[in-house]
Design a protein around this motif. Structure first.
Motif, PDB file in Angstrom:
ATOM      1  N   LEU A  49      -7.034  -8.554  14.795  1.00 20.77           N
ATOM      2  CA  LEU A  49      -5.912  -7.738  15.248  1.00 20.77           C
ATOM      3  C   LEU A  49      -4.813  -7.861  14.211  1.00 20.77           C
ATOM      4  CD1 LEU A  49      -4.246  -6.133  17.381  1.00 20.77           C
ATOM      5  CD2 LEU A  49      -3.569  -8.355  18.332  1.00 20.77           C
ATOM      6  N   LEU A  50      -4.577  -6.808  13.441  1.00 20.18           N
ATOM      7  CA  LEU A  50      -3.508  -6.832  12.457  1.00 20.18           C
ATOM      8  C   LEU A  50      -2.161  -6.796  13.173  1.00 20.18           C
ATOM      9  CD1 LEU A  50      -4.849  -4.404   9.688  1.00 20.18           C
ATOM     10  CD2 LEU A  50      -5.409  -6.789  10.139  1.00 20.18           C
ATOM     11  N   VAL A  51      -1.184  -7.526  12.624  1.00 18.40           N
ATOM     12  CA  VAL A  51       0.141  -7.599  13.231  1.00 18.40           C
ATOM     13  C   VAL A  51       1.176  -7.318  12.155  1.00 18.40           C
ATOM     14  CG1 VAL A  51       1.787  -9.006  14.517  1.00 18.40           C
ATOM     15  CG2 VAL A  51      -0.676  -9.346  14.865  1.00 18.40           C
ATOM     16  N   GLY A  52       1.956  -6.247  12.332  1.00 13.44           N
ATOM     17  CA  GLY A  52       2.966  -5.904  11.344  1.00 13.44           C
ATOM     18  C   GLY A  52       3.413  -4.464  11.497  1.00 13.44           C
ATOM     19  N   ASP A  53       4.012  -3.935  10.457  1.00 18.25           N
ATOM     20  CA  ASP A  53       4.603  -2.602  10.490  1.00 18.25           C
ATOM     21  C   ASP A  53       3.602  -1.536  10.061  1.00 18.25           C
ATOM     22  OD1 ASP A  53       6.215  -0.224   9.373  1.00 18.25           O
ATOM     23  OD2 ASP A  53       7.747  -1.421  10.381  1.00 18.25           O
ATOM     24  N   ARG A  54       3.471  -0.487  10.866  1.00 22.38           N
ATOM     25  CA  ARG A  54       2.519   0.591  10.582  1.00 22.38           C
ATOM     26  C   ARG A  54       2.844   1.284   9.269  1.00 22.38           C
ATOM     27  NH1 ARG A  54      -1.234   4.080  13.349  1.00 22.38           N
ATOM     28  NH2 ARG A  54      -2.083   5.370  11.681  1.00 22.38           N
ATOM     29  N   ARG A  55       4.139   1.437   8.959  1.00 24.11           N
ATOM     30  CA  ARG A  55       4.505   2.123   7.710  1.00 24.11           C
ATOM     31  C   ARG A  55       3.994   1.375   6.495  1.00 24.11           C
ATOM     32  NH1 ARG A  55      10.725   2.126   8.708  1.00 24.11           N
ATOM     33  NH2 ARG A  55      10.064   0.200   9.736  1.00 24.11           N
ATOM     34  N   ALA A  56       4.079   0.051   6.544  1.00 21.67           N
ATOM     35  CA  ALA A  56       3.593  -0.750   5.417  1.00 21.67           C
ATOM     36  C   ALA A  56       2.082  -0.629   5.297  1.00 21.67           C
ATOM     37  CB  ALA A  56       4.003  -2.206   5.596  1.00 21.67           C
ATOM     38  N   LEU A  57       1.375  -0.692   6.426  1.00 22.40           N
ATOM     39  CA  LEU A  57      -0.083  -0.591   6.379  1.00 22.40           C
ATOM     40  C   LEU A  57      -0.509   0.770   5.849  1.00 22.40           C
ATOM     41  CD1 LEU A  57      -2.559  -2.335   7.126  1.00 22.40           C
ATOM     42  CD2 LEU A  57      -2.684  -1.032   9.254  1.00 22.40           C
ATOM     43  N   ASP A  58       0.153   1.831   6.296  1.00 20.46           N
ATOM     44  CA  ASP A  58      -0.191   3.176   5.826  1.00 20.46           C
ATOM     45  C   ASP A  58       0.051   3.315   4.329  1.00 20.46           C
ATOM     46  OD1 ASP A  58      -0.951   3.946   8.342  1.00 20.46           O
ATOM     47  OD2 ASP A  58       0.909   5.026   8.807  1.00 20.46           O
ATOM     48  N   TYR A  59       1.163   2.765   3.848  1.00 13.82           N
ATOM     49  CA  TYR A  59       1.446   2.857   2.411  1.00 13.82           C
ATOM     50  C   TYR A  59       0.335   2.202   1.603  1.00 13.82           C
ATOM     51  CZ  TYR A  59       3.209   1.628  -2.168  1.00 13.82           C
ATOM     52  OH  TYR A  59       3.318   1.463  -3.532  1.00 13.82           O
ATOM     53  N   HIS A  60      -0.040   0.998   1.966  1.00 18.88           N
ATOM     54  CA  HIS A  60      -1.048   0.273   1.191  1.00 18.88           C
ATOM     55  C   HIS A  60      -2.431   0.900   1.341  1.00 18.88           C
ATOM     56  CE1 HIS A  60       1.329  -3.138  -0.316  1.00 18.88           C
ATOM     57  NE2 HIS A  60       2.059  -2.947   0.762  1.00 18.88           N
ATOM     58  N   ALA A  61      -2.727   1.475   2.490  1.00 19.26           N
ATOM     59  CA  ALA A  61      -4.004   2.172   2.656  1.00 19.26           C
ATOM     60  C   ALA A  61      -4.087   3.363   1.711  1.00 19.26           C
ATOM     61  CB  ALA A  61      -4.172   2.609   4.108  1.00 19.26           C
ATOM     62  N   ARG A  62      -3.009   4.141   1.641  1.00 18.24           N
ATOM     63  CA  ARG A  62      -3.001   5.287   0.724  1.00 18.24           C
ATOM     64  C   ARG A  62      -3.108   4.831  -0.720  1.00 18.24           C
ATOM     65  NH1 ARG A  62       1.211   6.903   4.175  1.00 18.24           N
ATOM     66  NH2 ARG A  62       2.733   6.217   2.619  1.00 18.24           N
ATOM     67  N   ALA A  63      -2.366   3.777  -1.063  1.00 22.71           N
ATOM     68  CA  ALA A  63      -2.373   3.301  -2.449  1.00 22.71           C
ATOM     69  C   ALA A  63      -3.754   2.809  -2.871  1.00 22.71           C
ATOM     70  CB  ALA A  63      -1.353   2.168  -2.607  1.00 22.71           C
ATOM     71  N   CYS A  64      -4.520   2.305  -1.915  1.00 18.75           N
ATOM     72  CA  CYS A  64      -5.863   1.789  -2.231  1.00 18.75           C
ATOM     73  C   CYS A  64      -6.962   2.816  -1.986  1.00 18.75           C
ATOM     74  CB  CYS A  64      -6.142   0.543  -1.390  1.00 18.75           C
ATOM     75  SG  CYS A  64      -5.062  -0.846  -1.746  1.00 18.75           S
ATOM     76  N   GLY A  65      -6.585   3.984  -1.521  1.00 21.65           N
ATOM     77  CA  GLY A  65      -7.588   5.013  -1.240  1.00 21.65           C
ATOM     78  C   GLY A  65      -8.470   4.659  -0.064  1.00 21.65           C
ATOM     79  N   ILE A  66      -7.926   3.913   0.900  1.00 21.85           N
ATOM     80  CA  ILE A  66      -8.694   3.518   2.081  1.00 21.85           C
ATOM     81  C   ILE A  66      -8.357   4.481   3.212  1.00 21.85           C
ATOM     82  CG2 ILE A  66      -9.079   1.713   3.798  1.00 21.85           C
ATOM     83  CD1 ILE A  66      -8.377  -0.346   1.662  1.00 21.85           C
ATOM     84  N   ASP A  67      -9.339   5.238   3.645  1.00 26.58           N
ATOM     85  CA  ASP A  67      -9.153   6.200   4.726  1.00 26.58           C
ATOM     86  C   ASP A  67      -9.943   5.695   5.929  1.00 26.58           C
ATOM     87  OD1 ASP A  67      -8.651   8.330   6.328  1.00 26.58           O
ATOM     88  OD2 ASP A  67      -9.939   9.756   5.259  1.00 26.58           O
ATOM     89  N   VAL A  68      -9.241   5.056   6.843  1.00 25.85           N
ATOM     90  CA  VAL A  68      -9.906   4.453   7.992  1.00 25.85           C
ATOM     91  C   VAL A  68      -9.015   4.645   9.213  1.00 25.85           C
ATOM     92  CG1 VAL A  68      -8.876   2.178   7.567  1.00 25.85           C
ATOM     93  CG2 VAL A  68     -11.013   2.335   8.840  1.00 25.85           C
ATOM     94  N   PRO A  69      -9.609   4.874  10.385  1.00 25.36           N
ATOM     95  CA  PRO A  69      -8.782   5.008  11.591  1.00 25.36           C
ATOM     96  C   PRO A  69      -8.012   3.720  11.890  1.00 25.36           C
ATOM     97  CG  PRO A  69     -11.028   5.768  11.988  1.00 25.36           C
ATOM     98  CD  PRO A  69     -11.044   5.084  10.655  1.00 25.36           C
ATOM     99  N   VAL A  70      -6.731   3.860  12.216  1.00 24.12           N
ATOM    100  CA  VAL A  70      -5.903   2.728  12.621  1.00 24.12           C
ATOM    101  C   VAL A  70      -5.442   2.993  14.047  1.00 24.12           C
ATOM    102  CG1 VAL A  70      -3.814   1.397  12.204  1.00 24.12           C
ATOM    103  CG2 VAL A  70      -5.132   2.282  10.263  1.00 24.12           C
ATOM    104  N   LEU A  71      -5.896   2.145  14.966  1.00 28.16           N
ATOM    105  CA  LEU A  71      -5.500   2.273  16.356  1.00 28.16           C
ATOM    106  C   LEU A  71      -4.312   1.367  16.607  1.00 28.16           C
ATOM    107  CD1 LEU A  71      -5.962   3.366  19.198  1.00 28.16           C
ATOM    108  CD2 LEU A  71      -7.563   1.491  19.590  1.00 28.16           C
ATOM    109  N   THR A  72      -3.184   1.959  16.960  1.00 23.46           N
ATOM    110  CA  THR A  72      -1.957   1.198  17.195  1.00 23.46           C
ATOM    111  C   THR A  72      -1.879   0.774  18.652  1.00 23.46           C
ATOM    112  OG1 THR A  72      -0.769   2.366  15.447  1.00 23.46           O
ATOM    113  CG2 THR A  72       0.555   1.281  17.124  1.00 23.46           C
TER     114      THR A  72
END
Length: 346
Positions: A49-72
Motif C-alpha cells: 500500500l503506497l502512502v503519499g501524495d498522488r501528484r508526486a506519484l503521477d509525476y514520477h510515473a510519467r517521467a519513467c514512462g510507467i502507465d499503470v492503474p493507480v487506485l486511490t
C-alpha cells in the motif's frame, strides 16, 4: 527463505499487507516505490500500500514512462486485490508545487507525514509492516521537524524509549546492527555504555528470531582499532563491551567478540554483526551492496524498514533509480510478517 527470496506462504492465507511511504516527493522515492510495487517478486510476497501524495506519484510515473492503474484510497483498511497499485493519498504539500530535485520544507513535511501515517496504520492493525523510501534530512530540517533517522522517529511514533530503538542494515546474507547512529563521534563514544550494548544485543536476538533464525549467533565489534589489542589502544572493550556480553550470555544470547571492526565481516557463521558506531557498519554495507541495502528498525513494536541510500535529488525524474533496496526491504518484511502469522496460528 533466502536473504531476499520469496517468503513462505501460509496455504490459503492472503498475502501480508505492507505500507510503503513514498519518502521525499522531490527525490527518487516515488519512482522506486512504484517500481518496487510492480516488481513480480514483491507482488508474489505481499500486498503493498503506497502512502503519499498522488501528484508526486503521477509525476514520477510519467517521467519513467510507467502507465499503470493507480487506485486511490482514503483509509489504510482499503487494500483491494487487483492489477495496478493502491495509494493511500495524502495532501503531502498543500498548495505548494512539486519541485523535483529541490530541497523544500514542503517536501520534508510530506516525507515525514507519509511515514507517520504508515506507522499509525501498522499500530492500528491495518497493515502488518511498514517500509519507507528515502527522505532528505535538509528538507525535514527546513520544515522545522526534529529528525535524526528512522529508528528514533519510529520510537517516538510508537511510544518506545528512543534508546531502545536500533538500526539493522540488511543485504544478501548480512545483517549489521548499530549500537549508535546519527550523532557526532565524540557523543557516540559517550553513549556506548554496558547497558546500551546489552540492549542492542537483546534487540538483535529478538529480531533474528522474528526473522526465522532459531538460535542466532551474533558477532560483536570493538570500539577501538583492532578491538584495542588487549588494552593497547583503549579500554572500552574490557570495561564496557565484554561485561555487557557476559551479561547477555547469562541471558542465553550467543555472542562472540569483541572483534576488530575492520576484519569482523569476513568471519563466517554469524547471523548478525553488532557494531558500535555508524561508520563501522555503513562503510561495509555501502561498499559491499551499493544502493541495495535495506535498513530495518528494531526494538519497536512495528516492523519497519527503510533504504540505506539517499533521495538522490540529482537524478529525480530521470528514470535512473534502482528499486532493489526497496524490494529487499519489502521481501524481508513480508517474510517476517508471514512467520508472525504462522506463530500466532500455531
Amino acid at each position: 527463505m533466502n536473504a531476499v527470496g520469496r517468503p513462505p506462504k501460509l496455504e490459503g492465507a492472503p498475502l501480508p499487507r505492507i505500507a510503503l511511504a513514498l519518502g521525499d516527493p522531490a527525490g527518487i522515492g516515488p519512482e522506486i516505490a512504484l517500481k518496487a510495487a510492480l516488481d513480480p517478486r514483491v507482488r508474489a510476497a505481499c500486498r503493498p500500500l503506497l502512502v503519499g501524495d498522488r501528484r508526486a506519484l503521477d509525476y514520477h510515473a510519467r517521467a519513467c514512462g510507467i502507465d499503470v492503474p493507480v487506485l486511490t484510497v482514503r483509509s489504510a483498511c482499503e487494500v483491494p486485490e487487483g492489477e495496478g497499485v493502491v495509494l493511500l493519498d495524502l495532501d503531502g504539500f498543500g498548495e505548494q508545487p512539486l519541485a523535483p530535485g529541490e530541497v523544500r520544507a514542503a517536501h520534508g513535511r510530506a516525507a515525514v507525514e507519509a511515514a507517520a501515517v504508515a506507522v499509525r496504520a501498522a499500530l492500528e492493525g491495518a497493515v502488518e509492516a511498514v517500509a519507507a523510501c528515502p527522505q532528505t534530512e535538509f528538507a525535514i530540517k527546513a520544515a522545522g521537524i526534529a529528525f535524526d533517522g528512522y529508528p528514533t522517529f519510529v520510537a517516538r511514533c510508537t511510544d518506545t524509549p528512543e534508546e531502545d530503538a536500533f538500526l539493522m542494515l540488511c543485504f544478501d546474507d548480512k545483517r549489521i546492527v548499530h549500537t549508535t547512529l546519527h550523532v557526532g563521534l565524540r557523543q557516540a563514544i559517550d553513549l556506548i555504555t554496558e547497558e546500551r550494548v546489552l540492549r542492542v544485543l537483546e534487540a538483535t536476538r529478538a529480531v533474528l528470531v522474528k526473522l526465522g533464525v532459531a538460535t542466532p549467533q551474533i558477532a560483536v565489534s570493538g570500539l577501538n582499532p583492532h578491538a584495542s589489542e588487549h588494552g593497547m589502544f583503549g579500554n572500552e572493550e574490557a570495561t564496557i563491551i565484554e561485561p555487557a556480553m557476559e551479561r547477555a550470555r547469562a541471558r542465553g544470547i550467543l555472542c562472540e567478540g569483541p572483534f576488530g571492526a575492520d576484519t569482523m565481516f569476513q568471519k563466517a557463521g554469524y547471523d548478525a554483526f553488532v557494531v558500535m558506531v555508524h561508520d563501522q557498519g555503513h562503510l561495509a554495507a555501502k561498499l559491499l551492496a551499493t544502493n541495495r541495502t535495506a535498513g530495518m528498525t528494531i526494538g519497536t513494536p512495528v516492523l519497519f524498514s527503510s533504504v540505506a541510500h539517499g533521495s538522490a535529488l540529482e537524478i529525480a525524474g530521470m528514470n535512473k533509480a534502482s528499486p532493489e533496496a526497496v524490494v529487499e526491504a519489502l521481501l524481508r518484511l513480508a517474510g517476517a510478517a508471514t512467520r508472525a502469522r504462522a506463530e500466532a496460528a500455531a
